[in-house]
Design an enzyme around this catalytic site. Sequence first.
Site, PDB file in Angstrom:
ATOM      1  N   GLY A 168       0.824  -1.204   0.000  1.00  0.00           N
ATOM      2  CA  GLY A 168       0.000   0.000   0.000  1.00  0.00           C
ATOM      3  C   GLY A 168       0.855   1.250   0.000  1.00  0.00           C
ATOM      4  O   GLY A 168       0.519   2.253   0.629  1.00  0.00           O
ATOM      5  N   ARG A 227       1.036   5.703  -2.238  1.00  0.00           N
ATOM      6  CA  ARG A 227       0.640   7.031  -1.783  1.00  0.00           C
ATOM      7  C   ARG A 227       0.311   6.949  -0.293  1.00  0.00           C
ATOM      8  O   ARG A 227       0.408   5.902   0.315  1.00  0.00           O
ATOM      9  CB  ARG A 227      -0.579   7.533  -2.559  1.00  0.00           C
ATOM     10  CG  ARG A 227      -1.814   6.643  -2.430  1.00  0.00           C
ATOM     11  CD  ARG A 227      -2.909   7.061  -3.407  1.00  0.00           C
ATOM     12  NE  ARG A 227      -4.125   6.296  -3.240  1.00  0.00           N
ATOM     13  CZ  ARG A 227      -4.323   5.067  -3.728  1.00  0.00           C
ATOM     14  NH1 ARG A 227      -3.361   4.472  -4.416  1.00  0.00           N
ATOM     15  NH2 ARG A 227      -5.469   4.435  -3.535  1.00  0.00           N
ATOM     16  N   ASN A 232       0.705  -2.339   5.094  1.00  0.00           N
ATOM     17  CA  ASN A 232      -0.065  -1.102   5.169  1.00  0.00           C
ATOM     18  C   ASN A 232      -1.326  -1.116   4.316  1.00  0.00           C
ATOM     19  O   ASN A 232      -2.254  -0.344   4.569  1.00  0.00           O
ATOM     20  CB  ASN A 232       0.822   0.080   4.731  1.00  0.00           C
ATOM     21  CG  ASN A 232       0.028   1.359   4.594  1.00  0.00           C
ATOM     22  OD1 ASN A 232      -0.486   1.897   5.569  1.00  0.00           O
ATOM     23  ND2 ASN A 232      -0.100   1.846   3.366  1.00  0.00           N
ATOM     24  N   SER A 291      -5.628   0.717  12.762  1.00  0.00           N
ATOM     25  CA  SER A 291      -6.388   1.961  12.898  1.00  0.00           C
ATOM     26  C   SER A 291      -6.829   2.078  14.342  1.00  0.00           C
ATOM     27  O   SER A 291      -6.950   1.069  15.054  1.00  0.00           O
ATOM     28  CB  SER A 291      -7.621   1.924  11.986  1.00  0.00           C
ATOM     29  OG  SER A 291      -8.529   2.961  12.309  1.00  0.00           O
ATOM     30  N   TYR A 314     -15.211  -2.108   8.571  1.00  0.00           N
ATOM     31  CA  TYR A 314     -13.878  -1.547   8.805  1.00  0.00           C
ATOM     32  C   TYR A 314     -13.481  -1.746  10.260  1.00  0.00           C
ATOM     33  O   TYR A 314     -12.374  -2.206  10.559  1.00  0.00           O
ATOM     34  CB  TYR A 314     -13.888  -0.062   8.447  1.00  0.00           C
ATOM     35  CG  TYR A 314     -12.551   0.629   8.569  1.00  0.00           C
ATOM     36  CD1 TYR A 314     -11.568   0.445   7.605  1.00  0.00           C
ATOM     37  CD2 TYR A 314     -12.284   1.497   9.623  1.00  0.00           C
ATOM     38  CE1 TYR A 314     -10.343   1.100   7.694  1.00  0.00           C
ATOM     39  CE2 TYR A 314     -11.067   2.154   9.729  1.00  0.00           C
ATOM     40  CZ  TYR A 314     -10.096   1.959   8.760  1.00  0.00           C
ATOM     41  OH  TYR A 314      -8.893   2.604   8.860  1.00  0.00           O
TER      42      TYR A 314
END
Length: 263
Positions: free
Chosen positions: A12, A15, A82, A138, A151
Site C-alpha cells: 500500500g 501514496r 499497510n 487503525s 472496517y
Amino acid sequence: MDYQGKVVAITGAGRGIGLAMAEAFHAKGAKVALADLSGAEEAAKALGGIGMTVDVTNEAEIGAFLDRTERELGPVDVFVSNAGILRTDEPSWDAMGADDKAWQDSFEVNVMGAVRSSRQVWPRMKQRGGGVFVIVASAAGLLAQIGAASYTATKHAAVSFAESLLIAHGDEGLQVVCVCPQAVRTDMIGGSEDGGIAGADGIVEPSDVAAETLAAIAEKRFLALPHDTVAGYELARASQRDRWLGGMRKFRRMMVEKRGRPV
C-alpha cells in the site's frame, strides 16, 4: 535502529501512509521496496528503490514481491503491512447495511493481507535471526469507526492478529508494531475538512504516522499511536464499557444530525 543499508518492504505504498513510511525509512538510509495496486513503480523511482504492482489478496504476488526485493536489494529487515480499505455502511447506515462483498473485501485486505504477508516474510526473517513486522491498523481497531462496521471489525481483527504474531514469535526474534491512528490526511478521508468521526482529535499527516512508527520500533513498543488520546479512550472503553458505548451512541446521533450520516 540504524537503517543504513537495511531493506524495508511496504505494501500500500503508492501514496498516503505507505509512501510516507517509505520516505521516512529512506531518509534514515534504508533501501525501500514499494508494493501497491497502482503507483508503486513511479513512487519508488524518487527513492531509488523498486516498485511492483501487488494485490495483497494474492499470496503468490506477495511472494514474488519479496523474491524480487531480496534479489535486487537484499534480505528484508522490516516489512510494513499497510494496504487497507474502508467500506462504509451505506446505503442504510446501519451496522449490517454493507453487502457481503464489502465485508469480504474488507477482511481479505485488512486482515488477510497481513496474514499472507507474514506467511511469506517471517520464515525468511527467522532464518536470519529475526526482523520487524509492522501492521498499519487503525484506532478503529482499538475503539470503533461509526458508520463503518466492516472496517471496525476487520481492524480489530488486524490488531488481534498483530498481538498473536508477537505472542507466538516474539521469543524467536520478531518485533511487531501495530499502528493505530485516527484521521490521517489521505484519500481514505476523502475531501473531508474535519475527518468525520475519526477526526474528533484532529487530522495528522502521513509523515506524522511514519515518524511515530519509527519511534515505536526504536523504543520496542507494540502500539504506535499518532493520536495520544487513543490510549485514554481505549482505557475508558475497557474499564467503563457501558458508559463508553453510550457516549458513542450519543456521538453517532450528533453526527447524523449534523451531516445526515455518520461518516
